[in-house]
Each structure stands twice: as structure tokens, then as C-alpha cells.
Scaffold this motif. Sequence first.
Motif, PDB file in Angstrom:
ATOM      1  N   TRP A  35       0.841  -1.208   0.000  1.00 40.49           N
ATOM      2  CA  TRP A  35       0.000   0.000   0.000  1.00 40.49           C
ATOM      3  C   TRP A  35       0.872   1.253   0.000  1.00 40.49           C
ATOM      4  CZ3 TRP A  35      -0.247   3.888   3.660  1.00 40.49           C
ATOM      5  CH2 TRP A  35      -1.212   4.863   3.413  1.00 40.49           C
ATOM      6  N   SER A  36       1.928   1.237   0.800  1.00 39.29           N
ATOM      7  CA  SER A  36       2.821   2.390   0.859  1.00 39.29           C
ATOM      8  C   SER A  36       3.455   2.664  -0.496  1.00 39.29           C
ATOM      9  CB  SER A  36       3.900   2.137   1.905  1.00 39.29           C
ATOM     10  OG  SER A  36       4.849   3.172   1.905  1.00 39.29           O
ATOM     11  N   LEU A  37       3.881   1.613  -1.178  1.00 35.12           N
ATOM     12  CA  LEU A  37       4.495   1.757  -2.501  1.00 35.12           C
ATOM     13  C   LEU A  37       3.495   2.320  -3.510  1.00 35.12           C
ATOM     14  CD1 LEU A  37       6.995   1.115  -4.288  1.00 35.12           C
ATOM     15  CD2 LEU A  37       5.869  -1.056  -4.785  1.00 35.12           C
ATOM     16  N   VAL A  38       2.292   1.771  -3.538  1.00 34.18           N
ATOM     17  CA  VAL A  38       1.271   2.219  -4.490  1.00 34.18           C
ATOM     18  C   VAL A  38       0.837   3.649  -4.196  1.00 34.18           C
ATOM     19  CG1 VAL A  38      -1.105   1.828  -5.244  1.00 34.18           C
ATOM     20  CG2 VAL A  38       0.465  -0.093  -5.023  1.00 34.18           C
ATOM     21  N   ALA A  39       0.658   3.989  -2.944  1.00 32.84           N
ATOM     22  CA  ALA A  39       0.230   5.340  -2.578  1.00 32.84           C
ATOM     23  C   ALA A  39       1.265   6.367  -3.005  1.00 32.84           C
ATOM     24  CB  ALA A  39      -0.029   5.421  -1.075  1.00 32.84           C
ATOM     25  N   GLN A  40       2.540   6.031  -2.873  1.00 29.03           N
ATOM     26  CA  GLN A  40       3.596   6.962  -3.259  1.00 29.03           C
ATOM     27  C   GLN A  40       3.576   7.193  -4.767  1.00 29.03           C
ATOM     28  OE1 GLN A  40       7.545   5.643  -2.333  1.00 29.03           O
ATOM     29  NE2 GLN A  40       8.440   7.638  -2.736  1.00 29.03           N
ATOM     30  N   HIS A  41       3.414   6.132  -5.556  1.00 25.74           N
ATOM     31  CA  HIS A  41       3.387   6.274  -7.004  1.00 25.74           C
ATOM     32  C   HIS A  41       2.147   7.034  -7.462  1.00 25.74           C
ATOM     33  CE1 HIS A  41       6.993   4.158  -7.940  1.00 25.74           C
ATOM     34  NE2 HIS A  41       6.604   3.072  -7.309  1.00 25.74           N
ATOM     35  N   GLN A  42       1.040   6.838  -6.785  1.00 26.86           N
ATOM     36  CA  GLN A  42      -0.179   7.566  -7.146  1.00 26.86           C
ATOM     37  C   GLN A  42       0.033   9.061  -6.937  1.00 26.86           C
ATOM     38  OE1 GLN A  42      -3.648   6.577  -4.855  1.00 26.86           O
ATOM     39  NE2 GLN A  42      -5.012   7.715  -6.178  1.00 26.86           N
ATOM     40  N   GLN A  43       0.668   9.443  -5.855  1.00 26.21           N
ATOM     41  CA  GLN A  43       0.920  10.862  -5.601  1.00 26.21           C
ATOM     42  C   GLN A  43       1.873  11.431  -6.641  1.00 26.21           C
ATOM     43  OE1 GLN A  43      -0.766  12.752  -3.353  1.00 26.21           O
ATOM     44  NE2 GLN A  43       0.197  14.393  -4.509  1.00 26.21           N
ATOM     45  N   HIS A  44       2.882  10.653  -7.048  1.00 25.39           N
ATOM     46  CA  HIS A  44       3.794  11.107  -8.102  1.00 25.39           C
ATOM     47  C   HIS A  44       3.034  11.322  -9.409  1.00 25.39           C
ATOM     48  CE1 HIS A  44       7.665  11.209  -6.246  1.00 25.39           C
ATOM     49  NE2 HIS A  44       7.665   9.929  -5.915  1.00 25.39           N
ATOM     50  N   ALA A  45       2.106  10.439  -9.708  1.00 28.22           N
ATOM     51  CA  ALA A  45       1.315  10.572 -10.941  1.00 28.22           C
ATOM     52  C   ALA A  45       0.452  11.827 -10.895  1.00 28.22           C
ATOM     53  CB  ALA A  45       0.451   9.333 -11.146  1.00 28.22           C
ATOM     54  N   ILE A  46      -0.159  12.090  -9.780  1.00 31.62           N
ATOM     55  CA  ILE A  46      -0.987  13.288  -9.627  1.00 31.62           C
ATOM     56  C   ILE A  46      -0.124  14.538  -9.764  1.00 31.62           C
ATOM     57  CG2 ILE A  46      -2.354  14.617  -7.961  1.00 31.62           C
ATOM     58  CD1 ILE A  46      -3.393  11.856  -6.935  1.00 31.62           C
ATOM     59  N   ASP A  47       1.033  14.539  -9.094  1.00 31.85           N
ATOM     60  CA  ASP A  47       1.935  15.692  -9.162  1.00 31.85           C
ATOM     61  C   ASP A  47       2.447  15.905 -10.587  1.00 31.85           C
ATOM     62  OD1 ASP A  47       1.559  16.016  -6.462  1.00 31.85           O
ATOM     63  OD2 ASP A  47       3.486  15.131  -5.887  1.00 31.85           O
ATOM     64  N   ALA A  48       2.768  14.811 -11.289  1.00 33.03           N
ATOM     65  CA  ALA A  48       3.269  14.919 -12.662  1.00 33.03           C
ATOM     66  C   ALA A  48       2.192  15.468 -13.591  1.00 33.03           C
ATOM     67  CB  ALA A  48       3.761  13.565 -13.161  1.00 33.03           C
ATOM     68  N   ALA A  49       0.956  15.020 -13.428  1.00 33.81           N
ATOM     69  CA  ALA A  49      -0.141  15.523 -14.263  1.00 33.81           C
ATOM     70  C   ALA A  49      -0.353  17.012 -14.026  1.00 33.81           C
ATOM     71  CB  ALA A  49      -1.418  14.744 -13.981  1.00 33.81           C
ATOM     72  N   ASP A  50      -0.296  17.427 -12.773  1.00 32.37           N
ATOM     73  CA  ASP A  50      -0.448  18.847 -12.457  1.00 32.37           C
ATOM     74  C   ASP A  50       0.694  19.661 -13.049  1.00 32.37           C
ATOM     75  OD1 ASP A  50      -1.561  21.180 -11.001  1.00 32.37           O
ATOM     76  OD2 ASP A  50       0.286  20.992  -9.816  1.00 32.37           O
ATOM     77  N   LEU A  51       1.907  19.158 -12.927  1.00 31.99           N
ATOM     78  CA  LEU A  51       3.072  19.861 -13.472  1.00 31.99           C
ATOM     79  C   LEU A  51       2.983  19.944 -14.995  1.00 31.99           C
ATOM     80  CD1 LEU A  51       5.589  21.227 -12.386  1.00 31.99           C
ATOM     81  CD2 LEU A  51       6.794  19.067 -12.619  1.00 31.99           C
ATOM     82  N   HIS A  52       2.544  18.893 -15.644  1.00 36.17           N
ATOM     83  CA  HIS A  52       2.370  18.903 -17.100  1.00 36.17           C
ATOM     84  C   HIS A  52       1.349  19.962 -17.504  1.00 36.17           C
ATOM     85  CE1 HIS A  52       0.387  17.694 -20.868  1.00 36.17           C
ATOM     86  NE2 HIS A  52       1.617  17.432 -21.246  1.00 36.17           N
ATOM     87  N   HIS A  53       0.247  20.029 -16.793  1.00 24.78           N
ATOM     88  CA  HIS A  53      -0.774  21.037 -17.104  1.00 24.78           C
ATOM     89  C   HIS A  53      -0.216  22.453 -16.946  1.00 24.78           C
ATOM     90  CE1 HIS A  53      -4.561  23.184 -17.201  1.00 24.78           C
ATOM     91  NE2 HIS A  53      -4.251  23.713 -16.034  1.00 24.78           N
ATOM     92  N   ARG A  54       0.544  22.678 -15.890  1.00 25.41           N
ATOM     93  CA  ARG A  54       1.101  24.014 -15.662  1.00 25.41           C
ATOM     94  C   ARG A  54       2.126  24.380 -16.728  1.00 25.41           C
ATOM     95  NH1 ARG A  54       2.558  23.495  -9.473  1.00 25.41           N
ATOM     96  NH2 ARG A  54       3.555  25.494  -9.830  1.00 25.41           N
ATOM     97  N   TRP A  55       2.967  23.407 -17.161  1.00 24.93           N
ATOM     98  CA  TRP A  55       3.928  23.678 -18.238  1.00 24.93           C
ATOM     99  C   TRP A  55       3.200  23.946 -19.547  1.00 24.93           C
ATOM    100  CZ3 TRP A  55       8.598  25.372 -18.081  1.00 24.93           C
ATOM    101  CH2 TRP A  55       9.479  25.008 -17.070  1.00 24.93           C
ATOM    102  N   ALA A  56       2.131  23.194 -19.843  1.00 26.08           N
ATOM    103  CA  ALA A  56       1.369  23.398 -21.080  1.00 26.08           C
ATOM    104  C   ALA A  56       0.724  24.779 -21.085  1.00 26.08           C
ATOM    105  CB  ALA A  56       0.313  22.306 -21.237  1.00 26.08           C
ATOM    106  N   THR A  57       0.214  25.202 -19.950  1.00 24.62           N
ATOM    107  CA  THR A  57      -0.367  26.544 -19.845  1.00 24.62           C
ATOM    108  C   THR A  57       0.696  27.610 -20.077  1.00 24.62           C
ATOM    109  OG1 THR A  57      -2.009  25.731 -18.274  1.00 24.62           O
ATOM    110  CG2 THR A  57      -1.647  28.103 -18.320  1.00 24.62           C
ATOM    111  N   LEU A  58       1.862  27.419 -19.489  1.00 27.15           N
ATOM    112  CA  LEU A  58       2.966  28.360 -19.682  1.00 27.15           C
ATOM    113  C   LEU A  58       3.380  28.413 -21.150  1.00 27.15           C
ATOM    114  CD1 LEU A  58       4.992  30.227 -18.161  1.00 27.15           C
ATOM    115  CD2 LEU A  58       6.523  28.273 -18.115  1.00 27.15           C
TER     116      LEU A  58
END
Length: 120
Positions: A35-58
Motif C-alpha cells: 500500500w505504501s508503494l502504491v500510494a507513493q506512485h499515485q501521488q507522483h502521478a498526480i503531481d506529474a499531471a499537475d506539473l504537465h498542465h502548468r507547463w502546457a499553460t505556460l
Amino acid sequence: MLSSGATVTLVAHLPAGFDWMAAILAALTAVVSLWSLVAQHQQHAIDAADLHHRWATLAAESRRLWDDMHASDAAARLEALDARAAELSKAGTAFPVRPRLLDKWHNHVEARYATLPRAA
């Protein structure tokens, strides 16, 4: 509490008749670790998607600035975009760095770019 050392200590001191607890503690440790491993990767995926959106907007805002580069506020807009780019670069440092993976995708992007028609 569920580390292997704590689990071994608990299992070694189990009273008679509680031998089944060893298997349950081992399974519980494995489930929590997974669970700890999966939860960490899920947060990385969420953070990466947000960062991608912000770079695309920029990038979109940069294209708009390029199309209107002679506007009176162009220098101020460019400065604001540069500040946001620095902020986004800093936000990306939370991700792990894997040089071989970075090289792979860098080469992939270069190969894709090489096949695009060049502007005359």
C-alpha cells in the motif's frame, strides 16, 4: 511497528496456541508495504499531471506573447513567464532522477523532432 525486526520480535515471543499470528503479522506487513508503494506512485502521478498542465499553460501563454511581441507590456509579460518557469522547474525537483530513463526519453523526443518538416 510493522518493520521486519519488530515483526520477528513479536513472533519470537508469541504464547503457545498463537502460532497463526506469525502468518497474519507477515501478511499484514506485506500489505502495508505494498500500500505504501502504491500510494507513493499515485501521488507522483498526480503531481506529474499537475506539473504537465502548468507547463502546457505556460507554453500556450508564451506562444501568445510571441504572436504579440511588440505589445507595450511584452517585456513585463516575458518577465512574469520567466518567473513562472523558474517556479515550475523548482516544483519538478521533487521527482526522482533516473539518468538512463531521462536519456531514453530525450533521445525519443530528438528522434521525433528530426522527422518533422523544417520551416524554410
